[in-house]
Motif scaffolding. Structure first.
Motif, mmCIF file in Angstrom:
data_model
loop_
_atom_site.group_PDB
_atom_site.id
_atom_site.type_symbol
_atom_site.label_atom_id
_atom_site.label_comp_id
_atom_site.label_asym_id
_atom_site.label_seq_id
_atom_site.Cartn_x
_atom_site.Cartn_y
_atom_site.Cartn_z
ATOM 1 N N ASN A 22 -2.373 -5.484 8.848
ATOM 2 C CA ASN A 22 -2.548 -5.886 7.455
ATOM 3 C C ASN A 22 -3.783 -5.203 6.853
ATOM 4 O O ASN A 22 -3.734 -4.675 5.735
ATOM 5 N N VAL A 23 -4.873 -5.190 7.602
ATOM 6 C CA VAL A 23 -6.075 -4.505 7.145
ATOM 7 C C VAL A 23 -5.799 -3.013 6.994
ATOM 8 O O VAL A 23 -6.192 -2.381 6.008
ATOM 9 N N TYR A 24 -5.103 -2.443 7.966
ATOM 10 C CA TYR A 24 -4.753 -1.025 7.918
ATOM 11 C C TYR A 24 -3.979 -0.707 6.643
ATOM 12 O O TYR A 24 -4.267 0.278 5.954
ATOM 13 N N MET A 25 -2.993 -1.535 6.309
ATOM 14 C CA MET A 25 -2.179 -1.299 5.118
ATOM 15 C C MET A 25 -3.033 -1.383 3.845
ATOM 16 O O MET A 25 -2.826 -0.616 2.912
ATOM 17 N N ARG A 26 -3.998 -2.282 3.818
ATOM 18 C CA ARG A 26 -4.880 -2.361 2.648
ATOM 19 C C ARG A 26 -5.745 -1.117 2.533
ATOM 20 O O ARG A 26 -5.982 -0.618 1.435
ATOM 21 N N VAL A 27 -6.213 -0.594 3.659
ATOM 22 C CA VAL A 27 -7.013 0.634 3.640
ATOM 23 C C VAL A 27 -6.165 1.801 3.148
ATOM 24 O O VAL A 27 -6.615 2.614 2.322
ATOM 25 N N VAL A 28 -4.926 1.909 3.632
ATOM 26 C CA VAL A 28 -4.026 2.975 3.192
ATOM 27 C C VAL A 28 -3.818 2.892 1.682
ATOM 28 O O VAL A 28 -3.864 3.909 0.980
ATOM 29 N N GLU A 29 -3.631 1.695 1.165
ATOM 30 C CA GLU A 29 -3.424 1.519 -0.270
ATOM 31 C C GLU A 29 -4.680 1.898 -1.057
ATOM 32 O O GLU A 29 -4.596 2.547 -2.101
ATOM 33 N N GLN A 30 -5.846 1.538 -0.556
ATOM 34 C CA GLN A 30 -7.092 1.902 -1.235
ATOM 35 C C GLN A 30 -7.281 3.421 -1.245
ATOM 36 O O GLN A 30 -7.707 3.988 -2.250
ATOM 37 N N GLU A 31 -6.943 4.075 -0.132
ATOM 38 C CA GLU A 31 -7.032 5.536 -0.079
ATOM 39 C C GLU A 31 -6.098 6.164 -1.113
ATOM 40 O O GLU A 31 -6.461 7.115 -1.798
ATOM 41 N N ARG A 32 -4.893 5.625 -1.212
ATOM 42 C CA ARG A 32 -3.927 6.147 -2.182
ATOM 43 C C ARG A 32 -4.447 5.995 -3.603
ATOM 44 O O ARG A 32 -4.390 6.922 -4.410
#
Length: 126
Positions: A88-98
């Motif tokens: 879940n944290v990983y997915m939030r980081v990916v979204e922030q990078e995007r």
């Protein structure tokens, strides 16, 4: 055979062949800077999108496998819970990078449009 006229910071001359009728190669030709940057950005966007999708597919696959193992009683629910929190944290980081990348690309486009508008206004007032 002719070589590029660019002198590197270490004092050595670039060994690449210059563009036809020019003194510099594609990489060092001052008039090609915008074209090189545009090509670089296109390549970066394409590669990033492909890698991002694959990462998301991998997370989805691993999550599905973990859920299957939980349903069969093979996985420890406490470990699975921590794994899911991590993803879940990983997915939030990916979204922030995007979002950051999208914002940076938008800022570049906006600067270019502002420069075009300034040039047009300047030529109209001259």
């Amino acid at each position: 055979m002719a070589v590029c006229s660019y002198i590197k910071p270490d004092g050595q001359r670039c060994k690449a062949q210059p563009m036809r009728g020019e003194a510099y190669c594609y990489v060092h030709h001052p008039g090609m800077k915008e074209k090189r940057e545009a090509a670089s950005k296109r390549g970066g966007r394409t590669g990033g999108r492909g890698r991002g999708r694959q990462e998301l597919r991998d997370v989805r696959r691993r999550l599905r496998e973990l859920i299957d193992r939980l349903e069969r009683g093979v996985a420890d629910p406490r470990v699975a819970s921590v794994c899911i929190q991590g993803w879940n944290v990983y997915m939030r980081v990916v979204e922030q990078e995007r979002r950051l990348k999208e914002t940076e690309e938008f800022e570049v486009r906006l600067r270019r449009l502002e420069e075009i508008a300034r040039r047009k206004l300047w030529t109209r007032n001259a």
